[in-house]
Design a protein around this motif. Structure first.
Motif, mmCIF file in Angstrom:
data_model
loop_
_atom_site.group_PDB
_atom_site.id
_atom_site.type_symbol
_atom_site.label_atom_id
_atom_site.label_comp_id
_atom_site.label_asym_id
_atom_site.label_seq_id
_atom_site.Cartn_x
_atom_site.Cartn_y
_atom_site.Cartn_z
ATOM 1 N N UNK A 12 0.834 -1.211 0.000
ATOM 2 C CA UNK A 12 0.000 0.000 0.000
ATOM 3 C C UNK A 12 0.861 1.251 0.000
ATOM 4 N N UNK A 13 1.922 1.242 0.776
ATOM 5 C CA UNK A 13 2.828 2.385 0.798
ATOM 6 C C UNK A 13 3.480 2.586 -0.562
ATOM 7 N N UNK A 14 3.894 1.501 -1.201
ATOM 8 C CA UNK A 14 4.497 1.612 -2.530
ATOM 9 C C UNK A 14 3.492 2.130 -3.551
ATOM 10 N N UNK A 15 2.235 1.724 -3.414
ATOM 11 C CA UNK A 15 1.177 2.220 -4.293
ATOM 12 C C UNK A 15 0.992 3.720 -4.082
ATOM 13 N N UNK A 16 0.891 4.128 -2.829
ATOM 14 C CA UNK A 16 0.917 5.544 -2.493
ATOM 15 C C UNK A 16 -0.399 6.253 -2.366
ATOM 16 N N UNK A 17 -1.471 5.748 -2.963
ATOM 17 C CA UNK A 17 -2.745 6.471 -2.907
ATOM 18 C C UNK A 17 -3.242 6.536 -1.466
ATOM 19 N N UNK A 18 -3.769 7.692 -1.089
ATOM 20 C CA UNK A 18 -4.163 7.909 0.286
ATOM 21 C C UNK A 18 -5.317 7.016 0.723
ATOM 22 N N UNK A 19 -6.280 6.770 -0.186
ATOM 23 C CA UNK A 19 -7.388 5.894 0.175
ATOM 24 C C UNK A 19 -6.932 4.453 0.310
ATOM 25 N N UNK A 20 -6.011 4.038 -0.517
ATOM 26 C CA UNK A 20 -5.461 2.690 -0.407
ATOM 27 C C UNK A 20 -4.755 2.530 0.941
ATOM 28 N N UNK A 21 -3.971 3.519 1.318
ATOM 29 C CA UNK A 21 -3.269 3.452 2.604
ATOM 30 C C UNK A 21 -4.261 3.368 3.756
ATOM 31 N N UNK A 22 -5.314 4.168 3.711
ATOM 32 C CA UNK A 22 -6.267 4.190 4.816
ATOM 33 C C UNK A 22 -7.089 2.905 4.874
ATOM 34 N N UNK A 23 -7.510 2.372 3.725
ATOM 35 C CA UNK A 23 -8.250 1.115 3.748
ATOM 36 C C UNK A 23 -7.362 -0.023 4.229
ATOM 37 N N UNK A 24 -6.109 -0.034 3.794
ATOM 38 C CA UNK A 24 -5.192 -1.077 4.245
ATOM 39 C C UNK A 24 -4.958 -0.976 5.743
ATOM 40 N N UNK A 25 -4.872 0.215 6.260
ATOM 41 C CA UNK A 25 -4.754 0.436 7.698
ATOM 42 C C UNK A 25 -5.945 -0.179 8.425
ATOM 43 N N UNK A 26 -7.146 0.047 7.912
ATOM 44 C CA UNK A 26 -8.338 -0.566 8.504
ATOM 45 C C UNK A 26 -8.310 -2.076 8.347
ATOM 46 N N UNK A 27 -7.873 -2.564 7.194
ATOM 47 C CA UNK A 27 -7.796 -4.005 6.967
ATOM 48 C C UNK A 27 -6.869 -4.669 7.971
ATOM 49 N N UNK A 28 -5.786 -3.996 8.329
ATOM 50 C CA UNK A 28 -4.886 -4.553 9.333
ATOM 51 C C UNK A 28 -5.525 -4.555 10.721
ATOM 52 N N UNK A 29 -6.398 -3.596 10.995
ATOM 53 C CA UNK A 29 -7.164 -3.651 12.241
ATOM 54 C C UNK A 29 -8.048 -4.898 12.264
ATOM 55 N N UNK A 30 -8.699 -5.195 11.142
ATOM 56 C CA UNK A 30 -9.552 -6.382 11.061
ATOM 57 C C UNK A 30 -8.691 -7.639 11.163
ATOM 58 N N UNK A 31 -7.630 -7.689 10.368
ATOM 59 C CA UNK A 31 -6.583 -8.665 10.583
ATOM 60 C C UNK A 31 -6.766 -10.051 10.006
ATOM 61 N N UNK A 32 -7.773 -10.280 9.156
ATOM 62 C CA UNK A 32 -7.934 -11.614 8.588
ATOM 63 C C UNK A 32 -7.699 -11.595 7.081
ATOM 64 N N UNK A 33 -7.710 -12.777 6.468
ATOM 65 C CA UNK A 33 -7.384 -12.898 5.046
ATOM 66 C C UNK A 33 -8.373 -12.150 4.150
ATOM 67 N N UNK A 34 -9.689 -12.215 4.376
ATOM 68 C CA UNK A 34 -10.602 -11.431 3.523
ATOM 69 C C UNK A 34 -10.343 -9.927 3.598
ATOM 70 N N UNK A 35 -9.950 -9.429 4.762
ATOM 71 C CA UNK A 35 -9.646 -8.001 4.884
ATOM 72 C C UNK A 35 -8.397 -7.652 4.088
ATOM 73 N N UNK A 36 -7.381 -8.493 4.158
ATOM 74 C CA UNK A 36 -6.177 -8.251 3.357
ATOM 75 C C UNK A 36 -6.490 -8.327 1.873
ATOM 76 N N UNK A 37 -7.386 -9.227 1.485
ATOM 77 C CA UNK A 37 -7.796 -9.307 0.082
ATOM 78 C C UNK A 37 -8.469 -8.013 -0.366
ATOM 79 N N UNK A 38 -9.260 -7.403 0.541
ATOM 80 C CA UNK A 38 -9.890 -6.126 0.217
ATOM 81 C C UNK A 38 -8.844 -5.049 0.001
#
Length: 339
Positions: free
Chosen positions: A301-327
């Motif tokens: 996500x950091x390499x991608x750089x888009x702010x929404x991608x970074x924020x969604x990935x941050x939330x996905x890590x809060x969720x912490x499971x494989x479907x969230x990482x897929x999102x």
């Protein structure tokens, strides 16, 4: 949380800029740099910010001070955003920040939908920082900027009369599946929000704080998972169906527990409304994350750089499971990288 001082430096740098640009688009940098710092990537903060800097505008001019006596007349006035930020800077300098948050949260919560939910998301990032590390002046100021932005963009949802609500659903995922799409799928966020008239009943009967916390956690998980299969409906705006309720979830520990049920209800309405406004007619299957670890996904996500991608990935890590990482990975596929 970052202990190097990098986040504080970035926030001081950003507080010279306004919360919006071009009169309506949100400045996402404070949220993104907080996410980078929270995920152990403080060393990338200034480099990312240098790339984003072209989107920043100067801090807006003040009109007249907001006071404790006349704040209601300034609520929801975008042209008063500098006045509101100044008001909250005074508040957090004179009172404990939790007291300020607890006093103003119920006043601002009905207008969570203004600014496309960005103000509450910014507050959620600010509160996470204050709860996780040292309370510094730049971090208190960031809370003031977030609350001020929220007050200026305060926007209630007015078209949801109780008789118009549909039947409820057992779980958050089922409730989101039951959200009816608005008939006219065009226009910006305010225009679409005005067309939202019917939402499933799901969180209205919750009164126990612990149950509110459980349901809100479930909602964040369901909305994040759903992005993997429905994010193509609108790759940017549907991010907020997950990040807005997650912002509320992050704030709960700093709030009096009696405010948790109403926080859940507002988070549900925001998530469901965004779903109604932007969800596609059909789902698209999404590949699994392929064994990538959470920190590897965030690095992508950091390499991608888009702010929404970074924020969604941050939330996905809060969720912490494989479907969230897929999102999170799906958001990288759908969203153009930062140029």
């Amino acid at each position: 949380m970052d202990a190097t001082g990098t986040l504080d430096e970035a926030l001081e740098r950003l507080h010279r800029s306004g919360p919006e640009r071009l009169g309506r688009l949100t400045n996402h940098a404070p949220m993104a740099v907080e996410a980078l710092a929270a995920r152990g990537r403080a060393g990338a903060v200034h480099r990312w910010l240098d790339l984003y800097a072209r989107k920043l505008e100067e801090f807006p001019s003040r009109v007249e001070p907001v006071t404790a006596a006349d704040w209601r007349s300034a609520l929801g006035e975008p042209g008063r955003v500098a006045d509101w930020i100044g008001f909250f800077e005074r508040e957090v300098s004179e009172r404990p920040w939790r007291d300020v948050l607890g006093r103003w949260w119920p006043r601002l919560l009905p207008g969570l939908y203004g600014g496309s939910t960005h103000p509450v998301i910014r507050v959620g990032h600010a509160v996470r920082t204050l709860l996780s590390g040292e309370v510094t002046e730049p971090r208190l100021s960031e809370l003031a900027h977030g609350l001020g932005y929220w007050a200026a963009r305060h926007r209630p949802v007015t078209g949801l009369a109780p008789p118009a609500r549909t039947a409820g659903a057992d779980g958050a995922a089922a409730a989101l599946d039951a959200v009816p799409r608005i008939a006219v799928q065009d226009g910006g966020f305010p225009a679409r929000l005005d067309r939202v008239e019917v939402l499933p009943v799901w969180a209205g009967a919750v009164v126990e704080p612990a149950e509110a916390h459980r349901r809100l956690t479930e909602l964040v998980r369901a909305a994040t998972h759903r992005y993997a299969t429905h994010g193509h409906g609108e790759e940017t705006m549907l991010v907020h169906a997950a990040t807005a309720p997650n912002a509320v979830l992050r704030v709960l520990p700093a709030l009096p527990r009696d405010l948790w049920p109403s926080s859940l209800r507002s988070a549900w309405t925001a998530c469901a409304a965004v779903t109604a406004m932007y969800a596609p007619a059909v789902a698209v299957p999404c590949a699994a994350p392929g064994g990538l670890a959470p920190e590897e996904v965030f690095e992508l996500a950091l390499s991608h750089g888009d702010e929404h991608v970074i924020k969604l990935t941050d939330t996905a890590l809060d969720v912490g499971d494989a479907p969230a990482l897929a999102a999170a990975l799906r958001s990288m596929e759908l969203t153009p990288p930062m140029g």
